[in-house]
Write a protein that holds these residues in place. Structure first.
Motif, short mmCIF file in Angstrom:
data_model
loop_
_atom_site.label_atom_id
_atom_site.label_comp_id
_atom_site.label_asym_id
_atom_site.label_seq_id
_atom_site.Cartn_x
_atom_site.Cartn_y
_atom_site.Cartn_z
N ILE A 113 -3.71 -39.56 -84.30
CA ILE A 113 -4.57 -38.95 -83.29
C ILE A 113 -4.21 -39.46 -81.90
CG2 ILE A 113 -6.95 -38.70 -82.46
CD1 ILE A 113 -7.92 -38.84 -85.27
N ARG A 114 -4.00 -40.75 -81.78
CA ARG A 114 -3.66 -41.33 -80.47
C ARG A 114 -2.33 -40.78 -79.98
NH1 ARG A 114 -5.63 -46.94 -83.07
NH2 ARG A 114 -7.86 -46.77 -82.54
N GLU A 115 -1.39 -40.60 -80.89
CA GLU A 115 -0.11 -40.03 -80.51
C GLU A 115 -0.26 -38.58 -80.07
OE1 GLU A 115 3.67 -39.80 -79.44
OE2 GLU A 115 2.64 -41.64 -80.04
N ALA A 116 -1.15 -37.85 -80.75
CA ALA A 116 -1.40 -36.47 -80.36
C ALA A 116 -1.95 -36.40 -78.93
CB ALA A 116 -2.38 -35.81 -81.34
N TRP A 117 -2.86 -37.32 -78.60
CA TRP A 117 -3.39 -37.37 -77.23
C TRP A 117 -2.28 -37.67 -76.23
CZ3 TRP A 117 -7.41 -35.45 -75.02
CH2 TRP A 117 -8.62 -35.27 -75.73
N ARG A 118 -1.39 -38.59 -76.57
CA ARG A 118 -0.31 -38.93 -75.64
C ARG A 118 0.69 -37.79 -75.48
NH1 ARG A 118 -0.99 -44.21 -78.06
NH2 ARG A 118 0.48 -43.70 -79.72
N SER A 119 0.68 -36.87 -76.45
CA SER A 119 1.66 -35.78 -76.44
C SER A 119 1.04 -34.44 -76.02
CB SER A 119 2.29 -35.64 -77.84
OG SER A 119 2.85 -36.85 -78.28
N MET A 120 -0.13 -34.47 -75.40
CA MET A 120 -0.81 -33.23 -75.04
C MET A 120 -0.07 -32.44 -73.97
SD MET A 120 -3.42 -32.77 -76.98
CE MET A 120 -4.44 -31.57 -76.13
N ASP A 121 0.70 -33.12 -73.16
CA ASP A 121 1.47 -32.42 -72.13
C ASP A 121 2.43 -31.45 -72.80
OD1 ASP A 121 2.41 -31.80 -69.56
OD2 ASP A 121 4.08 -33.19 -69.80
N GLY A 122 2.33 -30.19 -72.44
CA GLY A 122 3.20 -29.19 -73.05
C GLY A 122 2.55 -28.42 -74.17
N ILE A 123 1.37 -28.83 -74.61
CA ILE A 123 0.63 -28.08 -75.62
C ILE A 123 0.01 -26.84 -74.97
CG2 ILE A 123 -1.38 -28.09 -77.17
CD1 ILE A 123 0.84 -29.67 -78.33
N ARG A 124 0.26 -25.69 -75.54
CA ARG A 124 -0.29 -24.44 -74.99
C ARG A 124 -1.76 -24.29 -75.34
NH1 ARG A 124 -2.04 -21.20 -72.31
NH2 ARG A 124 -1.50 -19.01 -71.98
N ALA A 125 -2.12 -24.61 -76.57
CA ALA A 125 -3.51 -24.46 -77.02
C ALA A 125 -3.79 -25.44 -78.14
CB ALA A 125 -3.78 -23.04 -77.49
N THR A 126 -5.05 -25.84 -78.26
CA THR A 126 -5.49 -26.72 -79.34
C THR A 126 -6.60 -26.01 -80.10
OG1 THR A 126 -5.02 -28.64 -77.95
CG2 THR A 126 -6.34 -29.01 -79.92
N MET A 127 -6.40 -25.84 -81.39
CA MET A 127 -7.39 -25.17 -82.22
C MET A 127 -8.14 -26.23 -83.02
SD MET A 127 -8.37 -23.99 -85.42
CE MET A 127 -9.16 -22.58 -86.17
N PHE A 128 -9.47 -26.22 -82.95
CA PHE A 128 -10.32 -27.14 -83.68
C PHE A 128 -11.00 -26.36 -84.80
CE2 PHE A 128 -9.86 -28.77 -79.43
CZ PHE A 128 -9.72 -30.14 -79.59
N VAL A 129 -10.85 -26.83 -86.03
CA VAL A 129 -11.38 -26.07 -87.16
C VAL A 129 -12.89 -26.18 -87.29
CG1 VAL A 129 -9.22 -26.31 -88.44
CG2 VAL A 129 -11.07 -27.95 -88.84
N SER A 130 -13.51 -27.18 -86.66
CA SER A 130 -14.95 -27.40 -86.82
C SER A 130 -15.45 -28.36 -85.74
CB SER A 130 -15.25 -28.00 -88.20
OG SER A 130 -14.69 -29.31 -88.28
N GLY A 131 -16.78 -28.49 -85.69
CA GLY A 131 -17.36 -29.47 -84.79
C GLY A 131 -16.94 -30.89 -85.16
N ASN A 132 -16.78 -31.16 -86.45
CA ASN A 132 -16.33 -32.48 -86.87
C ASN A 132 -14.92 -32.77 -86.38
OD1 ASN A 132 -18.54 -33.58 -88.43
ND2 ASN A 132 -18.16 -31.95 -89.90
N ALA A 133 -14.08 -31.74 -86.33
CA ALA A 133 -12.73 -31.91 -85.79
C ALA A 133 -12.78 -32.29 -84.32
CB ALA A 133 -11.91 -30.63 -86.00
#
Length: 250
Positions: free
Chosen positions: A43-63
């Motif tokens: 998760i922390r790596e995903a946050w550090r790699s957000m630059d360049g992400i076009r969209a983020t899909m969250f499957v639920s409120g828990n996500a």
């Protein structure tokens, strides 16, 4: 009328409180237990790699809650945020995401899933665009759930990556809780097929032929009918829709 709310504990309590305020005898009997993922580094790596992400899909409120719980100071969130339904949309707003960033099926359409979301967002995806799917995992932390939306993104030329923001487990019922729920006059609220499957495992010999339920998606309705519920009514996963449906059964 007794109403049994089977959502995960935190969500269930909110639903219980709201239904009681409307005069229903609601109780929480969570059929899914939510826990943190075993790999917080991902998760922390995903946050550090957000630059360049076009969209983020969250499957639920828990996500949403699981992902934003590990947002470090200075990590921007400036991608489009895709939500399959109003619960996820509201969780994004509570996390501080601007409403203008969020794409979600309109409530008046009454369908909240990947199939309803995709027509609203597919024009955003161009060849080579990166889309992050924030999802739940099984008890071992492995990605779990449907692959349909990711497949649509890839077919449109996008590049999909996944991150597990929480894990789902079958609960262990406290002694004395489950039997009181098996009242033929009670109405069960199901919001996932996994909850129905866990009920099958927790009460394998229970006869559900006289029991009634409300299901928030056709797949969930079909699972409850297959389990043996005598009556399963389809309704939207909003408090207003569920309350209206329950009122019709009083």
């Amino acid at each position: 009328m007794r109403v049994i709310v089977t959502r995960p504990r935190e969500e269930a309590q909110r639903w219980v409180d709201d239904l009681r305020a409307k005069g229903f005898d609601a109780i929480a009997l969570p059929l899914i237990e939510i826990g943190p993922p075993p790999d917080l580094h991902a998760i922390r790596e995903a946050w550090r790699s957000m630059d360049g992400i076009r969209a983020t899909m969250f499957v639920s409120g828990n996500a949403v809650r699981g992902f934003f719980a590990h947002r470090a100071a200075g990590n921007p969130f400036d991608t489009r945020a895709w939500a399959p339904g109003p619960g996820t949309r509201d969780a994004l707003r509570e996390a501080g995401v601007d409403a203008a960033q969020i794409d979600c099926p309109p409530e008046e359409d009454g369908q909240f899933d990947s199939e309803a979301l995709w027509p609203r967002v597919r024009s955003q995806v161009r060849r080579g665009d990166r889309v992050l799917l924030v999802r739940g995992g099984n008890e071992h932390g492995q990605v779990a759930g449907r692959e349909w939306l990711g497949q649509q993104v890839e077919a449109a030329g996008g590049v999909v990556s996944n991150v597990v923001a929480y894990v789902r487990r079958a609960p262990t019922w406290p002694a004395g809780v489950a039997p009181q729920a098996f009242d033929a006059a009670a109405v069960w609220l199901f919001s996932s097929t996994e909850a129905v499957a866990n009920l099958r495992s927790l009460a394998p010999r229970q006869d559900w032929s006289q029991a009634a339920a409300r299901a928030t998606h056709p797949r969930i309705r079909d699972a409850a009918l297959k389990l043996g519920f005598g009556e399963v009514v389809l309704c939207a996963p909003t408090l207003a829709a569920v309350a209206t449906s329950l009122e019709s059964a009083r």
